[in-house]
Design a protein around this motif. Sequence first.
Motif, PDB file in Angstrom:
ATOM      1  N   CYS A 123       0.850  -1.193   0.000  1.00 13.31           N
ATOM      2  CA  CYS A 123       0.000   0.000   0.000  1.00 13.31           C
ATOM      3  C   CYS A 123       0.885   1.241   0.000  1.00 13.31           C
ATOM      4  CB  CYS A 123      -0.895   0.002   1.237  1.00 13.31           C
ATOM      5  SG  CYS A 123      -2.098  -1.349   1.272  1.00 13.31           S
ATOM      6  N   PRO A 124       0.570   2.218  -0.833  1.00 17.44           N
ATOM      7  CA  PRO A 124       1.377   3.440  -0.861  1.00 17.44           C
ATOM      8  C   PRO A 124       1.158   4.272   0.396  1.00 17.44           C
ATOM      9  CG  PRO A 124      -0.540   3.685  -2.275  1.00 17.44           C
ATOM     10  CD  PRO A 124      -0.563   2.266  -1.791  1.00 17.44           C
ATOM     11  N   GLU A 125       2.139   5.109   0.669  1.00 20.31           N
ATOM     12  CA  GLU A 125       2.035   5.965   1.852  1.00 20.31           C
ATOM     13  C   GLU A 125       1.044   7.099   1.639  1.00 20.31           C
ATOM     14  OE1 GLU A 125       5.919   7.281   2.833  1.00 20.31           O
ATOM     15  OE2 GLU A 125       6.691   5.272   3.332  1.00 20.31           O
ATOM     16  N   THR A 126       0.950   7.607   0.404  1.00 20.19           N
ATOM     17  CA  THR A 126       0.010   8.694   0.109  1.00 20.19           C
ATOM     18  C   THR A 126      -1.223   8.121  -0.585  1.00 20.19           C
ATOM     19  OG1 THR A 126       1.093   9.087  -2.026  1.00 20.19           O
ATOM     20  CG2 THR A 126       1.880  10.348  -0.142  1.00 20.19           C
ATOM     21  N   ASN A 127      -2.399   8.501  -0.092  1.00 16.52           N
ATOM     22  CA  ASN A 127      -3.691   8.042  -0.615  1.00 16.52           C
ATOM     23  C   ASN A 127      -3.750   6.517  -0.690  1.00 16.52           C
ATOM     24  OD1 ASN A 127      -4.540  10.723  -0.995  1.00 16.52           O
ATOM     25  ND2 ASN A 127      -3.621  10.793  -3.041  1.00 16.52           N
ATOM     26  N   PRO A 128      -3.586   5.826   0.410  1.00 20.12           N
ATOM     27  CA  PRO A 128      -3.636   4.356   0.372  1.00 20.12           C
ATOM     28  C   PRO A 128      -5.028   3.825   0.071  1.00 20.12           C
ATOM     29  CG  PRO A 128      -3.534   5.124   2.637  1.00 20.12           C
ATOM     30  CD  PRO A 128      -3.360   6.338   1.761  1.00 20.12           C
ATOM     31  N   GLN A 130      -6.975   4.475  -2.368  1.00 21.01           N
ATOM     32  CA  GLN A 130      -7.207   4.226  -3.788  1.00 21.01           C
ATOM     33  C   GLN A 130      -6.722   2.849  -4.211  1.00 21.01           C
ATOM     34  OE1 GLN A 130      -5.508   7.436  -6.040  1.00 21.01           O
ATOM     35  NE2 GLN A 130      -6.943   8.971  -5.251  1.00 21.01           N
TER      36      GLN A 130
END
Length: 322
Positions: A123-128, A130
């Motif tokens: 999962c990405p750190e920014t806008n997880p 989405q």
Amino acid sequence: METRSNHVLVGAVVLILLVMLALFTVWLARIGGGREKEYDVFFKQAVDGLAKGSPVSFSGVPVGQVEDIALWPKDPQFVRVRLKVKDETPVLLGTTATIVGSFTGVSTITLDGAVRGAPPIACPETNPEQQCPMGVPVIPPKAGGVAALLSSAPQLLERVTTLTERLADVLSDRNQNSIAAILDSTNRLTDALADRGPEIAATLAETRIAIQRAGVASQQIGELAATTNGVLANDIQPTIQQLNRTIASAQKSADTLNEAIGDAKPGLQAFSKQTIPQVNQLVGDLRAMTGALASVAEKVDQGGATALVGRSKLPDYDPKKK
């Protein structure tokens, strides 16, 4: 009483030992199982045969199991399948999940497609939200196996139906008559070609001969062109060079004449403005003098030299002539 107390004590000891054995078994299972990671897969197809506890394999190697199956509340078209796999499983970017069915009705999930050197799916750190709507990384699905075939069965049946209808239209009575007429025409054309076979062969032979002659003529034209180019290079080019030199000489002479005319232009202007009027006056005087001399000559012819110094002598009077 003493015998009954012994039985209770033995039972309690056995129960304690069983509990300890169960706890030890769970502890060994946790140690042997290691850490696990969870992933979600959103399938837009039927997941028949999958159930909680269905095996998950990576390229045929068992790596985990299905933890949960449920419809995704945000979009009921998708079925969310929660997977729990071993931590060391290389779930990298490019990995896809496929439902593999069997004739027994039990389905499994196979992971494959990992690329060496790619980063793991996370999962990405920014806008997880989405990319990880349920809080865990998402593995993209890949249609395959019996489930993909069954999911595409309606479209396949529709296409088969459309193809059948078109074939029925093509093979209608009207089209069959047209096809029969075309076949008859083709047969007649084939027979006519077979009858004219010798003529066609002769025509092809003549055509081959004509092509050969055309090739010979093309070769001769090429040789003539080469000869012409040689003549132009050997004979005409020196003449052209001589002509170019003559033109250059004439141009040089013309330039010299122009320079001479430019230098003589002031004298020509003086000659036309002063000398020419004087010459005209001289010519007029010469004309007057010529007239006077003509008159003197006429007098000399008529009266002799005395006509220049006196009047002409009157004739003597003769009475007899009266």
